[in-house]
Enzyme design. Structure first.
Site, mmCIF file in Angstrom:
data_model
loop_
_atom_site.group_PDB
_atom_site.id
_atom_site.type_symbol
_atom_site.label_atom_id
_atom_site.label_comp_id
_atom_site.label_asym_id
_atom_site.label_seq_id
_atom_site.Cartn_x
_atom_site.Cartn_y
_atom_site.Cartn_z
ATOM 1 N N ASP A 152 -1.673 6.397 6.330
ATOM 2 C CA ASP A 152 -2.794 5.636 5.772
ATOM 3 C C ASP A 152 -3.174 4.628 6.847
ATOM 4 O O ASP A 152 -2.464 3.646 7.061
ATOM 5 C CB ASP A 152 -2.329 4.940 4.480
ATOM 6 C CG ASP A 152 -3.367 3.963 3.928
ATOM 7 O OD1 ASP A 152 -4.414 3.764 4.573
ATOM 8 O OD2 ASP A 152 -3.097 3.391 2.846
ATOM 9 N N LYS A 205 -12.954 -1.625 6.110
ATOM 10 C CA LYS A 205 -12.302 -2.687 6.886
ATOM 11 C C LYS A 205 -12.803 -2.676 8.329
ATOM 12 O O LYS A 205 -13.306 -3.671 8.815
ATOM 13 C CB LYS A 205 -10.790 -2.528 6.821
ATOM 14 C CG LYS A 205 -10.297 -2.749 5.390
ATOM 15 C CD LYS A 205 -9.033 -2.032 5.078
ATOM 16 C CE LYS A 205 -8.808 -1.913 3.589
ATOM 17 N NZ LYS A 205 -8.948 -3.165 2.844
ATOM 18 N N TRP A 247 0.821 -1.220 0.000
ATOM 19 C CA TRP A 247 0.000 0.000 0.000
ATOM 20 C C TRP A 247 0.847 1.258 0.000
ATOM 21 O O TRP A 247 0.546 2.224 -0.709
ATOM 22 C CB TRP A 247 -1.003 -0.035 1.160
ATOM 23 C CG TRP A 247 -2.005 -1.127 0.924
ATOM 24 C CD1 TRP A 247 -2.162 -2.257 1.662
ATOM 25 C CD2 TRP A 247 -2.932 -1.233 -0.164
ATOM 26 N NE1 TRP A 247 -3.135 -3.051 1.106
ATOM 27 C CE2 TRP A 247 -3.631 -2.452 -0.009
ATOM 28 C CE3 TRP A 247 -3.248 -0.418 -1.255
ATOM 29 C CZ2 TRP A 247 -4.627 -2.869 -0.906
ATOM 30 C CZ3 TRP A 247 -4.231 -0.841 -2.151
ATOM 31 C CH2 TRP A 247 -4.905 -2.045 -1.972
HETATM 32 C C1 LIG Z 1 -3.847 0.128 3.845
HETATM 33 C C2 LIG Z 1 -4.678 0.288 2.618
HETATM 34 N N1 LIG Z 1 -4.567 1.415 1.897
HETATM 35 C C3 LIG Z 1 -5.293 1.603 0.778
HETATM 36 C C4 LIG Z 1 -6.176 0.652 0.327
HETATM 37 C C5 LIG Z 1 -6.949 0.889 -0.922
HETATM 38 O O1 LIG Z 1 -8.232 1.269 -0.584
HETATM 39 P P1 LIG Z 1 -9.369 1.463 -1.683
HETATM 40 O O2 LIG Z 1 -9.553 0.162 -2.356
HETATM 41 O O3 LIG Z 1 -10.523 1.890 -0.822
HETATM 42 O O4 LIG Z 1 -8.939 2.525 -2.623
HETATM 43 C C6 LIG Z 1 -6.336 -0.527 1.047
HETATM 44 C C7 LIG Z 1 -7.307 -1.542 0.563
HETATM 45 O O5 LIG Z 1 -7.304 -2.689 0.806
HETATM 46 C C8 LIG Z 1 -5.557 -0.709 2.204
HETATM 47 O O6 LIG Z 1 -5.664 -1.845 2.903
#
Ligand SMILES: Cc1ncc(COP(=O)(O)O)c(C=O)c1O
Length: 373
Positions: free
Chosen positions: A180, A204, A106
């Site tokens: 994040d 989540k 991520w």
């Molecule tokens: C830590 C983290 N950041 C970003 C995301 C991406 O999120 P989205 O699919 O809502 O754009 C996720 C998705 O699983 C994630 O676990």
């Protein structure tokens, strides 16, 4: 048409993920008529007094839960975590250098996307150990004059979590820290003295997909690049109390119900997020201790930075993966397959997962090992 009522299976999905049953039941009860208004929440104007009350309560409860100081704004946005990978640099980078601490998929994605709007500098990375250990902050190569430093405080795929946020000032940087916190928001407290901005997709630990929560310090508003879309300009969103455009009303309502549920949780003397944190520590310990005590299962993440929320694990013999998953489904243990980039299994044990669910998982793993070791 109504399904026979019985215990629901335990759902270990990484997201969208299990929600507290009490929240789902309350939403079902209010589906056709929210508190005598004659309307379901999905059917209300976002500018009406009913939704206004839902939004205000959700924000107030989130502030209480996470002890968010007054000089931070709470924004309810759309676009998810990946949307914020663009929205944050559009608002905060000023087109200059941003430092990224890469600790898994991520944060890697965040650095790549930011590169479109600024100079993304990788200040530290744990790629050389396969994202299994966190790089020691003392060795981070922070840039002079960086607009901000970005990290992912819980890497959902690799199962690596910061147990403590870095003190950037002590590391010689005056840049604000952006985190994040998508996959561990509300599972533990946040040290806001160390944070400039936190963002997270709701799907989540909070509610349905479609809502993104941004908590941003007041002084970081008002620096957006010219090209930043108005609907994604934090200043504009803040000035309009998250109503510049139609907010994700259903997501906010469901998040609000989750916040109310969280505030009601107790564990001994502890309440709210502190109670959840104590439960999450106990759940994670049970699962990791079992894995560590077995020669049949393994987890590769260094003990000090193992995620309390996402536990990737492997069977000694990959050839048994399908049988493991099929047996788990039969035992009422759902969505345990690991992310395709890592393989193996992954148990996501967010706030809505009770200790009994982790006990059931460990019981199943023990029995599977007895039969197949
Ligand atoms: C830590 C983290 N950041 C970003 C995301 C991406 O999120 P989205 O699919 O809502 O754009 C996720 C998705 O699983 C994630 O676990």
């Amino acid at each position: 048409m109504s399904a026979a009522k019985g215990p629901r299976p335990y759902n270990f999905s990484a997201g969208p993920a299990a929600m507290p049953e009490a929240v789902l039941e309350r939403a079902a009860a209010e589906m056709l008529d929210w508190q005598g208004s004659g309307m379901g929440v999905m059917e209300m104007s976002h500018r009406g007094k009913e939704f206004g009350a839902i939004l205000a309560r959700a924000e107030a409860d989130l502030r209480t839960l996470l002890a968010i100081p007054q000089h931070f704004h709470v924004l309810f946005m759309q676009g998810g975590g990946l949307g914020e990978n663009a929205i944050v640099p559009l608002n905060l980078s000023r087109g200059k250098t941003v430092d990224f601490v890469v600790t898994g998929s991520w944060s890697q994605k965040s650095a790549k996307e930011a590169q479109r709007y600024c100079t993304a500098h990788v200040a530290a990375s744990n790629a050389d150990n396969g994202h299994t250990q966190l790089p020691d902050p003392a060795g981070w190569q922070l840039s002079d004059g960086a607009s901000y430093v970005h990290l992912c405080s819980n890497e959902t795929i690799h199962g690596v979590e910061f147990q403590q946020l870095p003190d950037l000032a002590a590391l010689g940087s005056s840049a604000p820290l952006v985190i994040d916190f998508s996959s561990h928001v509300a599972s533990r407290s946040v040290d806001w003295r160390r944070v400039g901005l936190a963002f997270g997709g709701a799907q989540k630990n909070i509610g349905p997909a479609g809502l993104t929560i941004v908590v941003v310090r007041d002084d970081l508003l008002g620096h957006a690049l010219e090209i930043c879309p108005s609907a994604f300009n934090y200043r504009t969103v803040a000035d309009n109390q998250s109503m510049y455009n139609t907010p994700p009303t259903w997501g906010i309502y469901m998040a609000g119900l989750t916040f109310q549920w969280l505030l009601e949780q107790t564990e001994g003397e502890l309440t709210g997020v502190a109670a959840m944190e104590a439960r999450n520590v106990a759940k994670a310990k049970l699962l990791y201790d079992f894995i560590d005590g077995s020669a049949f299962y393994s987890n590769k993440v260094a003990t000090a930075c193992r995620s309390r929320m996402n536990v990737p694990f492997f069977l000694a013999d990959d050839g048994r993966n399908e049988a493991f998953l099929a047996g788990a489904r039969e035992a009422g243990l759902l969505q345990l397959k690991g992310h395709k980039s890592v393989g193996g299994m992954r148990a996501s044990i967010y706030n809505a997962m009770p200790l009994a669910g982790v006990q059931a998982l460990v019981g199943y793993m023990r029995e599977f090992e007895r039969l197949h070791a």
